[in-house]
Design a protein around this motif. Structure first.
Motif: not given
Length: 206
Positions: A67-68, A71-76, A94-95
């Motif tokens: 999940a983390n 989230f990091i990928d979506s921020v990127s 979604r998570s």
């Protein structure tokens, strides 16, 4: 939960355990059957964990890490303008849905461990899982502030603990009362935005 380095053997054990949990439930999943299906000995499993509950704790931990990473990928993606500024919140909603579903082994493990809370070892696992969730959510909020997506006045600690209350309640509802229906993704998304004081201007831009 002690940190374990992920390797092919441990990943195989976790994958088989998740498969059996979804098929048979946590209570009927045994280390012996996991070993047999993986072509391993029980001793190979005991190299990583001391008990079935500790193995379940590793699955919870792996779910948190996934999940983390999402989230990091979506921020990127947001930073590189592949998605809009609210992309990380869509990832979070979604998570939440994925985590709280009956088809998610981590959710079934969470409910199972709650039923074993009279065991000190299980209580320790749950406490560690809860605090890890809080710390992870606090980091998400801090990242949101850095990217100007979350207002500075939001208190990370309070917001993270309120998020945990909502997440845990959603997990229990979807296991114990699935007939009540799932909360639509859009409603979860709006709840997160409202809770964090974030304005969704996407509908106004259409």
């Amino acid at each position: 939960m002690k940190e374990k380095s992920m390797n092919p053997s441990l990943q195989l054990i976790l994958d088989i355990a998740e498969k059996l949990i979804l098929e048979k439930g946590c209570r009927n999943t045994t280390l012996q059957e996991i070993a047999v299906q993986g072509g391993l000995t029980k001793g190979a499993i005991y190299h990583y964990v001391k008990s079935k509950d500790e193995l379940f704790a590793l699955i919870l931990e792996a779910g948190q890490q996934q999940a983390n990473q999402r989230f990091i990928d979506s921020v990127s993606d947001t930073a590189s303008q592949k998605t809009g500024p609210l992309g990380p919140f869509e990832s979070l909603s979604r998570s939440l849905h994925n985590l709280a579903g009956r088809e998610n082994a981590a959710n079934l493990i969470f409910i199972y461990l709650l039923s074993q809370k009279d065991s000190p070892a299980v209580t320790d696992i749950l406490n560690r899982y809860y605090e890890a969730s809080i710390q992870m959510t606090k980091r998400w909020i801090e990242v949101g502030k850095q990217h100007k997506a979350i207002p500075e006045y939001i208190n990370e600690e309070n917001a993270a603990r309120m998020f945990a209350v909502f997440k845990n309640g959603l997990q229990i509802q979807n296991v114990l009362a699935p007939e009540s229906g799932k909360i639509p993704d859009r409603d979860l998304y709006q709840f997160l935005l409202n809770a964090l004081g974030v304005k969704d201007t996407s509908s106004q831009e259409r």
